[in-house]
Design a protein around this motif. Sequence first.
Motif, PDB file in Angstrom:
ATOM      1  N   ILE A   1     -24.486 -35.258 -25.312  1.00 62.83           N
ATOM      2  CA  ILE A   1     -23.300 -35.406 -26.164  1.00 62.83           C
ATOM      3  C   ILE A   1     -23.696 -35.471 -27.634  1.00 62.83           C
ATOM      4  O   ILE A   1     -23.025 -34.899 -28.500  1.00 62.83           O
ATOM      5  N   ASN A   2     -24.799 -36.146 -27.929  1.00 62.18           N
ATOM      6  CA  ASN A   2     -25.278 -36.232 -29.313  1.00 62.18           C
ATOM      7  C   ASN A   2     -25.591 -34.845 -29.868  1.00 62.18           C
ATOM      8  O   ASN A   2     -25.304 -34.528 -31.028  1.00 62.18           O
ATOM      9  N   LYS A   3     -26.140 -33.997 -29.016  1.00 64.40           N
ATOM     10  CA  LYS A   3     -26.463 -32.624 -29.419  1.00 64.40           C
ATOM     11  C   LYS A   3     -25.192 -31.838 -29.753  1.00 64.40           C
ATOM     12  O   LYS A   3     -25.147 -31.070 -30.708  1.00 64.40           O
ATOM     13  N   TYR A   4     -24.125 -32.077 -28.983  1.00 65.57           N
ATOM     14  CA  TYR A   4     -22.863 -31.368 -29.204  1.00 65.57           C
ATOM     15  C   TYR A   4     -22.120 -31.869 -30.446  1.00 65.57           C
ATOM     16  O   TYR A   4     -21.468 -31.091 -31.142  1.00 65.57           O
ATOM     17  N   LEU A   5     -22.204 -33.162 -30.714  1.00 64.33           N
ATOM     18  CA  LEU A   5     -21.420 -33.749 -31.805  1.00 64.33           C
ATOM     19  C   LEU A   5     -22.081 -33.606 -33.170  1.00 64.33           C
ATOM     20  O   LEU A   5     -21.401 -33.557 -34.193  1.00 64.33           O
ATOM     21  N   GLY A   6     -23.395 -33.602 -33.199  1.00 61.83           N
ATOM     22  CA  GLY A   6     -24.078 -33.414 -34.468  1.00 61.83           C
ATOM     23  C   GLY A   6     -24.586 -34.698 -35.100  1.00 61.83           C
ATOM     24  O   GLY A   6     -24.418 -35.801 -34.568  1.00 61.83           O
ATOM     25  N   LYS A   7     -25.174 -34.546 -36.281  1.00 59.08           N
ATOM     26  CA  LYS A   7     -25.869 -35.650 -36.945  1.00 59.08           C
ATOM     27  C   LYS A   7     -24.947 -36.744 -37.478  1.00 59.08           C
ATOM     28  O   LYS A   7     -25.407 -37.842 -37.768  1.00 59.08           O
ATOM     29  N   GLN A   8     -23.662 -36.443 -37.634  1.00 61.82           N
ATOM     30  CA  GLN A   8     -22.735 -37.466 -38.151  1.00 61.82           C
ATOM     31  C   GLN A   8     -22.346 -38.473 -37.083  1.00 61.82           C
ATOM     32  O   GLN A   8     -21.593 -39.411 -37.344  1.00 61.82           O
TER      33      GLN A   8
END
Length: 202
Positions: A17-24
Amino acid sequence: MARSLVIVESPTKAKTINKYLGKQFVVKASIGHIKDLPKRDLAVDIDNGFEPRYEVIEGKKKLIQELKQAAKAADNVYLAADPDREGEAICFHLQEVLQDGKKKDGPPIYRVMFNEITKKAIQKAMEKPGQVNTSLVEAQQARRVLDRLVGYKISPLLWDKVRRGLSAGRVQTVALRILDHRCRSGCQKASGAHRPPYQAER
């Protein structure tokens, strides 16, 4: 850059999920429930509306502190446990510990649900966040309390009559009732004898 905290159940899901949502976004895992009825006693006040007494699960205190620190640094918190009654209860208890009785302090907390771990489904869920569904929380709580009440009454009987270490809950007890009924019905048909129907003890 503004950052938001997302809390899911599984560490494996958190990475994806972190990969899909991005650095923010910062995505962390609760690793299942963080609170439950303590094992050492009944933990249900039968004389006062069957009020349950939940406690932080042993071994989860360090994780909770980490989640609190992450929440303090976030502008928004999104609770994304599984979309079922158990997941709703997890979100409810996470909200409790993150707010720590101070709703006005800290970032706003939202509930998001997705049925598949895909970029499209996750981003769509994040666009329309909601709130924890207290009706689902109460449904899970009722089931948990019933399991505890039945288990504490039936399990000792199983230990005495069958084998120590066995546990019973509402599901196992009903299943046992069905099996008993079928056995009695089968015995009656095989022998031709009439036996009174099973009557639960009052």
